[in-house]
Enzyme design. Structure first.
Site, PDB file in Angstrom:
ATOM      1  N   GLU A  62       0.835  -1.206   0.000  1.00 48.70           N
ATOM      2  CA  GLU A  62       0.000   0.000   0.000  1.00 48.70           C
ATOM      3  C   GLU A  62       0.870   1.256   0.000  1.00 48.70           C
ATOM      4  O   GLU A  62       0.593   2.223  -0.727  1.00 48.70           O
ATOM      5  CB  GLU A  62      -0.907  -0.009   1.229  1.00 48.70           C
ATOM      6  N   ASP A  66       0.848   3.802  -3.159  1.00 49.00           N
ATOM      7  CA  ASP A  66       0.468   5.201  -2.963  1.00 49.00           C
ATOM      8  C   ASP A  66       1.417   6.128  -3.720  1.00 49.00           C
ATOM      9  O   ASP A  66       0.990   7.062  -4.405  1.00 49.00           O
ATOM     10  CB  ASP A  66       0.480   5.518  -1.469  1.00 49.00           C
ATOM     11  N   GLU A 134      -4.521   0.615  -3.727  1.00 45.59           N
ATOM     12  CA  GLU A 134      -3.148   1.124  -3.739  1.00 45.59           C
ATOM     13  C   GLU A 134      -2.141  -0.022  -3.682  1.00 45.59           C
ATOM     14  O   GLU A 134      -1.124  -0.004  -4.401  1.00 45.59           O
ATOM     15  CB  GLU A 134      -2.922   2.069  -2.556  1.00 45.59           C
TER      16      GLU A 134
END
Length: 311
Positions: A62, A66, A134
């Site tokens: 994640e 991102d 993400e």
């Protein structure tokens, strides 16, 4: 095209071909390392562990996704809106990568049905789908590289589900969102104009800082106070998703609640001091008590002397 044909042939001999086909329908290509994609869909509440006993979840992916998502969407927006200012490009990108949008995209492509999590865990939250999206982007990047990841975003996501022109015109009130969050979580939020200057064309520029429980959470610039506040709030909204920052905020909040305890304790010495004065008062009154006793004794002696004389 040739790569996909080779992957199809290999797939015929795999026992887990159903998983490969499932990801192919989402991605438009076959994964090389399917384990990365499976890990991208492991919520931290799933309690899955590696062979060495380490917890497996999608938090690291994640984090990577991102950053990659910001870069890819920034690239797409930059080329789509030529001549637009930095503030416009930043706002447009933010509308695409904000959690609410990513939640919807995860549902659109079917990731919500593939995420593994514990239904008994309180950590299940409304951001889980967006976080998984993400992480999925992070998995694509590790498995296929930046260009294939960008191709996926352009062809399978933006072209199908996002109208760039429409979303660029959409107004998002980040300040209201931040205030709503602060009220819900009982946090003190303040906006402070920290600088005002002129750009190279002599246009006034404002810079605002957002503070949460007295701690800097984001700064923003704009050609009006409102715009600078919006940009600062936008940065702060992203900041509050950082658990390390929130731990610091919660610690600061607990420190702010301590002065009332100190004030209560400071009253106690005053009470004790007044109590210690009572023995002095008793000592002052004691001589009076002794004088009265002497008078009584003298009176008794006089009465006895008088009776003796009468006899």
């Amino acid at each position: 095209m040739l790569r996909n044909q080779i992957d199809k042939i290999r797939l015929l001999f795999r026992k887990d071909r159903e998983s490969y086909l499932c990801f192919y329908r989402i991605l438009g290509f076959y994964p090389h390392n399917i384990q990365i994609y499976e890990q991208a869909l492991l919520h931290k509440s799933s309690a899955v562990r590696s062979e060495k006993g380490r917890p497996l979840n999608n938090e690291r992916l994640e984090f990577l996704g991102d950053a990659i998502l910001d870069a890819i969407v920034g690239d797409i927006v930059y080329k789509r809106f030529e001549g637009k200012r930095e503030g416009f490009l930043t706002n447009t990108r933010s509308k695409i990568v904000q959690r609410e949008t990513l939640n919807k995209l995860a549902v659109e492509i079917g990731l919500d049905k593939l995420i593994k999590y514990s239904t008994r865990s309180s950590s299940h939250n409304s951001y889980m789908y967006g976080n998984a999206f993400e992480a999925f982007i992070g998995a694509i990047y590790l498995d296929q590289g930046y260009e294939r990841c960008k191709q996926f975003m352009e062809q399978r996501i933006i072209n199908r589900y996002i109208d760039l022109d429409k979303i660029s015109r959409k107004e998002v009130n980040f300040k209201s969102k931040l205030i709503e969050w602060s009220q819900k979580n009982k946090m003190e939020v303040s906006f402070e104009l920290i600088e005002q200057f002129l750009d190279h064309d002599s246009n006034p520029v404002f810079q605002t800082e957002v503070r949460i429980e007295g701690l800097p959470a984001g700064t923003g610039t704009g050609y009006s106070k409102k715009e600078s506040q919006q940009n600062a709030a936008q940065m702060a909204i992203k900041k509050v998703k950082d658990q390390t920052f929130m731990d610091t905020v919660n610690e600061a909040k607990s420190q702010h609640s301590k002065p009332s305890e100190v004030e209560t304790e400071s009253v106690e010495p005053e009470l004790t001091e007044s109590e210690t004065m009572e023995p002095d008062t008793l000592e002052t009154e004691a001589p009076e008590a002794e004088t009265t006793a002497d008078k009584v004794e003298t009176t008794v002696n006089e009465v006895e002397a008088t009776e003796t004389e009468k006899e």
